[in-house]
Design a protein around this motif. Structure first.
Motif, PDB file in Angstrom:
ATOM      1  N   ALA A  64       0.843  -1.201   0.000  1.00  0.00           N
ATOM      2  CA  ALA A  64       0.000   0.000   0.000  1.00  0.00           C
ATOM      3  C   ALA A  64       0.878   1.251   0.000  1.00  0.00           C
ATOM      4  CB  ALA A  64      -0.927  -0.003   1.217  1.00  0.00           C
ATOM      5  N   TRP A 211      -7.096   3.141   4.435  1.00  0.00           N
ATOM      6  CA  TRP A 211      -6.520   1.846   4.072  1.00  0.00           C
ATOM      7  C   TRP A 211      -7.242   0.707   4.781  1.00  0.00           C
ATOM      8  CZ3 TRP A 211      -4.090  -1.543   7.540  1.00  0.00           C
ATOM      9  CH2 TRP A 211      -3.530  -2.682   6.945  1.00  0.00           C
ATOM     10  N   THR A 222      -4.358  -2.063  -1.413  1.00  0.00           N
ATOM     11  CA  THR A 222      -3.297  -1.208  -1.932  1.00  0.00           C
ATOM     12  C   THR A 222      -3.838  -0.015  -2.721  1.00  0.00           C
ATOM     13  OG1 THR A 222      -3.154  -2.678  -3.837  1.00  0.00           O
ATOM     14  CG2 THR A 222      -1.583  -3.046  -2.063  1.00  0.00           C
ATOM     15  N   ALA A 224      -5.986   1.953  -1.771  1.00  0.00           N
ATOM     16  CA  ALA A 224      -6.142   3.068  -0.851  1.00  0.00           C
ATOM     17  C   ALA A 224      -4.944   4.002  -0.939  1.00  0.00           C
ATOM     18  CB  ALA A 224      -6.294   2.549   0.577  1.00  0.00           C
TER      19      ALA A 224
END
Length: 383
Positions: A64, A211, A222, A224
């Motif tokens: 992320a 997230w 990810t 996010a």
């Protein structure tokens, strides 16, 4: 106020060094997976952590941050960089789209009789910017800066395309409550941007909440990172004190030298012992390898050649057609994003994902070696 130089130019060196480290991490993973350490390697990546596995948290958590950096880079280039005007977007934009479409079509052609394998159509569509620039770093000044910038721009647009594909093609079920919470968090971040809040702490704290909400929503967590990145303030002509640039500079070395190598080591290990020729040449791995090596160069080089010959754009400065071809071949290094999409398409630890890894490794390796050979034998020429 002094205009900040393009981060594509600023980060070529760090991306290149990170690419070399990624190569070493991938090689180490292959050695571990094909040695007496194979059981320990498999056990370590699947250690239970907070209700899931270590590999899952690497792919959904650490990555992320990788996608956050990708989002920052995309926004920076669209607002004030190499992609900030329609004319600048034409060459890398068309090359990137063609470089995604042709490999996907080739993969589908190889696997047209296998419904399950068709789910991996997007695997060969991506370009690994760090790995490709790592190969270019080995060539020094034999490759003009215009081609390094073109390669980076193509890879950035590829990443944006891959993000859209992940959101659309690899989301099965959606928790609307969690997705609504994530949307509310993004709205708050957008509001902070409009109120000209420049402190990074509120964006990052709320970003963690976004997230977590996306993680619970069924959409890949990810993404996010990308959504949060687009809310970070940045104005055209901003100097290095811009919040987006400060965060980008802070994250770049962490992503290049920690996160991406960890991801590569955790995901590149595939046990090749006992693999038969028939398995290696099966439609799934062979389709990926051919799509990366052949499809990418056809799509990228063919589109660049067509645009230049029709007078739509100029050929990259100080570059020969051989060098353009070499860079087009390097676009076939899919590695990081291809491994990531493969895990989404087939599931971590599945036989199909292991087969996909074989194709990704083979296609990326051949593309890296062939691209390096073409460029190493070229000479810089001023047109």
């Amino acid at each position: 106020m002094t205009r900040a130089p393009s981060p594509i130019r600023n980060f070529l060196a760090s991306e290149s060094a990170g690419g070399l480290l990624l190569m070493a991490a991938a090689a180490a993973a292959l050695v571990a997976a094909n040695s007496p350490l194979s059981d320990a390697y498999a056990h370590a990546t699947h250690l239970p952590v907070a209700g899931s596995t270590l590999l899952h948290w690497i792919n959904d958590g650490l990555m992320a941050v990788f996608f956050l950096l990708i989002g920052l880079e995309v926004k920076r280039e669209l607002v004030d960089g190499e992609l900030s005007s329609p004319r600048r977007r034409i060459l890398p934009g068309v090359a990137a789209v063609a470089g995604m479409a042709v490999p996907a079509a080739l993969y589908l052609a190889f696997n047209r009789g296998d419904v399950a394998a068709l789910r991996g159509w997007a695997i060969p569509a991506a370009t690994d910017i760090a790995f490709a620039l790592g190969v270019l770093a080995l060539l020094g000044k034999r490759v003009p800066a215009s081609l390094k910038i073109l390669l980076t721009a193509i890879a950035i647009i590829d990443d944006l395309g891959a993000i859209i594909i992940i959101a659309v093609a690899y989301t099965d079920t959606i928790n609307l409550v969690a997705l609504g919470a994530a949307g509310a968090g993004i709205a708050v971040l957008a509001g902070l941007n409009r109120m000209k809040v420049t402190r990074l702490a509120p964006y990052l704290l709320i970003g963690v909440g976004v997230w977590f909400a996306v993680l619970q929503s069924g959409v890949h967590a990810t993404l996010a990172g990308v959504a949060v990145a687009f809310t970070i303030p940045m104005r055209p002509g901003a100097d290095d004190h811009s919040p987006l640039l400060r965060l980008e500079h802070a994250l770049a070395p962490i992503v290049a030298f920690v996160i991406v190598p960890i991801f590569g080591f955790a995901n590149a290990g595939v046990d090749l012992r006992g693999i038969t020729l028939a398995q290696a040449l099966a439609p799934l791995p062979l389709g990926i390898a051919v799509a990366l090596f052949v499809g990418k160069q056809i799509g990228v080089f063919g589109s660049v050649y067509a645009l230049v010959k029709t007078g739509v754009v100029d050929r990259p400065a100080d570059a020969t057609w051989r060098q353009v071809w070499g860079v087009a071949i390097l676009c076939g290094i899919g590695f990081t994003m291809s491994l990531f999409i493969g895990a989404l398409a087939f599931g971590e630890g599945s036989a199909a994902n292991d087969a996909a890894k074989m194709g990704i490794l083979a296609g990326s390796f051949v593309a890296a070696l062939a691209g390096w050979a073409i460029l190493a034998g070229s000479r810089r020429e001023v047109r």
